[in-house]
Every structure is written in C-alpha cells, then in structure tokens.
Design a protein around this motif. Structure first.
Motif, PDB file in Angstrom:
ATOM      1  N   LYS A   1       0.721  -1.219  -0.090  1.00  0.00           N
ATOM      2  CA  LYS A   1      -0.121  -0.014  -0.115  1.00  0.00           C
ATOM      3  C   LYS A   1       0.859   1.235  -0.240  1.00  0.00           C
ATOM      4  O   LYS A   1       0.307   2.502  -0.335  1.00  0.00           O
ATOM      5  N   VAL A   2       2.005   1.003   0.558  1.00  0.00           N
ATOM      6  CA  VAL A   2       3.053   2.299   0.585  1.00  0.00           C
ATOM      7  C   VAL A   2       3.484   2.775  -0.694  1.00  0.00           C
ATOM      8  O   VAL A   2       4.118   3.560  -1.127  1.00  0.00           O
ATOM      9  N   ILE A   3       3.778   1.566  -1.548  1.00  0.00           N
ATOM     10  CA  ILE A   3       4.389   1.743  -2.970  1.00  0.00           C
ATOM     11  C   ILE A   3       4.164   2.939  -3.723  1.00  0.00           C
ATOM     12  O   ILE A   3       4.938   3.784  -4.246  1.00  0.00           O
ATOM     13  N   PRO A   4       2.872   3.289  -3.736  1.00  0.00           N
ATOM     14  CA  PRO A   4       2.431   4.653  -4.757  1.00  0.00           C
ATOM     15  C   PRO A   4       2.868   5.805  -4.307  1.00  0.00           C
ATOM     16  O   PRO A   4       3.518   6.654  -5.183  1.00  0.00           O
ATOM     17  N   SER A   5       3.120   6.009  -3.049  1.00  0.00           N
ATOM     18  CA  SER A   5       3.482   7.285  -2.529  1.00  0.00           C
ATOM     19  C   SER A   5       5.028   7.304  -2.655  1.00  0.00           C
ATOM     20  O   SER A   5       5.702   8.425  -2.361  1.00  0.00           O
ATOM     21  N   LEU A   6       5.794   6.417  -3.124  1.00  0.00           N
ATOM     22  CA  LEU A   6       7.316   6.220  -3.327  1.00  0.00           C
ATOM     23  C   LEU A   6       7.603   7.206  -4.464  1.00  0.00           C
ATOM     24  O   LEU A   6       8.813   7.514  -4.706  1.00  0.00           O
ATOM     25  N   PHE A   7       6.622   7.129  -5.422  1.00  0.00           N
ATOM     26  CA  PHE A   7       6.853   7.636  -6.841  1.00  0.00           C
ATOM     27  C   PHE A   7       6.619   9.155  -7.222  1.00  0.00           C
ATOM     28  O   PHE A   7       5.949   9.578  -8.155  1.00  0.00           O
ATOM     29  N   THR A   8       7.097   9.923  -6.133  1.00  0.00           N
ATOM     30  CA  THR A   8       7.143  11.385  -6.287  1.00  0.00           C
ATOM     31  C   THR A   8       8.850  11.778  -6.868  1.00  0.00           C
ATOM     32  O   THR A   8       9.557  10.976  -6.627  1.00  0.00           O
ATOM     33  N   PHE A   9       8.641  12.839  -7.498  1.00  0.00           N
ATOM     34  CA  PHE A   9       9.928  13.559  -8.020  1.00  0.00           C
ATOM     35  C   PHE A   9      11.111  13.623  -7.001  1.00  0.00           C
ATOM     36  O   PHE A   9      12.122  13.058  -6.827  1.00  0.00           O
TER      37      PHE A   9
END
Length: 332
Positions: free
Chosen positions: A163-171
């Motif tokens: 569930k955390v993975i999507p929030s890792l993909f910020t610049f």
C-alpha cells in the motif's frame, strides 16, 4: 521576510478511525519493547525505532549574531547546551553485520538553567514515504508484530508494504532515494540531517537542516559507524551549520505531505552545532539509554506540526514508559 503561513491546530487533527488505529499501534509498541531484549539479544529493553545507539555526546548550539528579528525572538542567547544521540533507524540491534545507512541525529536543546527548550529527532533522509495516517499506523503495527511473531505476521506486513509503494513515486522521493544510495558508504558525521515534517517556531512553521563543515565522507571507511564516531571524536571537533525553511504557503511547503520537498523557501542559517573532541558520554551509563527525544516534550512554541507528526507523541510516551519500567527493574 514574506508573510508566513501561521500554525493552526487543525493541521494536527486525527479522525476517530485513526485514533482507534493509534490505540492498536500503541499496544504493538508496548509489546515490542517488552520483547525487545530478546529481539535484539541484549540485556535491556530497547526503543521501537532507532534502537542502536552509536554515541551520546555533549555539544553547543551557537547562534548567529546577525539573525533576523523573527529568529531572535526565539533564540535570544548566544549559546545553548545540547545533548546529542547518534543512532541507527532499525528496530532491531544487529550485531556483527553491516547496518543499513539510515541514521538519526537527535538533539536536546537546553538553556543556561538546564530547562528543556526542544527535542529534535533528525535523520539523514529528508522525506517520509507515507502521507496517510491510517496506512502508516497499519504498517507500523504490522512491522512491530512481525518482529515479535516473525513469519506468522509476514502476510499482513506484506499487504501494508504494498500500500505504501504508490507514494514512493514522487520526483522528490526518487531524487532523494538516488542521493541516499550514492552516499550509503559515507561517514555518518559527513551527512546532512533533516527534520521529517514541520515544527512550530511560535506561530510560524519551519523545517530544519544540519549540514556539516569539513567532515570527510571517507573517514573511518573500514570501521563500523560506532568505531568511526569514537575515533573521530578522539581527534577532531564537529561543526555543523543549522538552517531553517519557513512555510509561506501550503502549496509550495505542504505540512501534511511528507513525501515531497518544500520549494520556493530558502534555507536560512541560524547558527552552528559544535561538538568538541572527547565529548562522548559514558556508553555504559544506563541514564544515557533512558534518554528521551520526544519532540512533544519541547516547549509548545517548538513542537511538531502535522498529522503524522502527531502520532509521535503517543508512540514516544508508550515506548519510553515501557523502557523505563523494564530497565529500572533490570538495573535496580
């Protein structure tokens, strides 16, 4: 200085569901600390994060003489006493293995009367991968239970990690991850340290950054961090510049979005942290292991801001109370 966004207690408010999850997390913290001596194979109860202490030191916070009037309102003395703890972020104390290069530089600031002004737990990675309070609490609870129950709690932990993975993909997050990896072998005292999230400065809101001066990143290359720190302070003093960023608007400097950097807010130098050589305190002193760096023990004008930050208060209290109860029994 431009007008800043003023602190409002609404930045810290939790929903009812989040409070219930926090209660569950607090129980998992107490359970972890009660089992921590077995988990880490030590003869005392550890913290439930940043369990390994590399060193506890005495230092000074020297204030710049030409700081702005806004900053002078809060730092009106020339110097302040510091107690500093260098640590590793892992929940478990690993022996004989290479530590993950996730470090803590926790600072306790006191005035000339030994009155606590502020605790600032700083880390060498400036962002946090989770913005959702619910997601973080479920992940943290699952992680604590994994260390206690091991493989029987692997599936719940895996679900929460996904569930955390999507929030890792910020610049910002990806950029800082690359920088973090590129410096993974650098000496612990050569790294910058940051507040994760915002803190109050009266009615203003700030982030904090420490940037060392003249510390070689290759120092102690063949030593573990504890040995390297001890060797460094046997011969050298440590000096780090202290900077703050102000929150001027929530779009560019979001308080509750911790996976992005603040932009359009310059770093303003307010002083320096100085640690003289031979300043390491007795590592066998039980009082040093019982030190608390709960930022909510700070004076109200210096306390953390934000929903994720708000969780720290209860978490620190439970961890400290459980550690104190067990360690005082162990050491009489």
């Amino acid at each position: 200085m431009p007008y800043t966004t003023k602190y409002n207690k609404k930045f810290d408010e939790l929903a009812d569901e989040e409070r219930l999850l926090l209660d569950d997390a607090k129980k998992s913290i107490a359970d972890f600390v009660e089992n921590s001596s077995t988990i880490s194979d030590v003869n005392y109860a550890t913290r439930d994060a940043h369990a390994k202490t590399y060193a506890v030191l005495k230092g000074e916070f020297i204030i710049n003489k030409d700081i702005s009037d806004i900053l002078k309102d809060f730092f009106d003395k020339e110097r302040y006493d510091l107690t500093i703890r260098l640590s590793n972020a892992h929940l478990k104390i690993k022996k004989g293995k290479k530590d993950i290069p996730a470090y803590g530089f926790s600072v306790k600031i006191k005035d000339e009367n030994d009155t606590l002004l502020a605790n600032y737990p700083l880390v060498n990675f400036p962002l946090f991968p989770v913005n959702s309070v619910s997601t973080f609490l479920k992940l943290f609870t699952s992680l604590n239970r994994f260390f206690i129950k091991k493989w029987s709690n692997l599936l719940p932990l895996t679900v929460q990690l996904l569930k955390v993975i999507p929030s890792l993909f910020t610049f910002s997050f990806l950029k800082n991850t690359i920088q973090f990896i590129s410096r993974k072998n650098d000496f612990i005292l050569s790294l910058d340290y940051h507040s994760v999230g915002a803190y109050r400065l009266g009615e203003h809101m700030i982030k904090i950054k420490l940037s060392p001066k003249s510390v070689k990143k290759s120092f102690g290359k063949n030593m573990n961090p504890k040995e390297a720190v001890e060797n460094y302070f046997a011969s050298y003093e440590y000096v780090s510049e202290v900077f703050v960023q102000f929150c001027y608007n929530l779009k560019d400097q979001p308080v509750n979005k911790l996976n992005v950097e603040w932009k359009n807010s310059p770093f303003i130098k307010i002083g320096e942290v100085r640690i003289e050589k031979n300043s390491i305190l007795d590592p066998l002193d039980c009082n040093n292991e019982l030190l608390s760096f709960n930022p909510f023990e700070s004076k109200p004008i210096f306390q953390p801001v934000g929903r994720i930050q708000k969780l720290r208060n209860e978490a620190y209290k439970v961890s400290l109370q459980t550690r104190q109860k067990i360690n005082k029994l162990l050491h009489g």
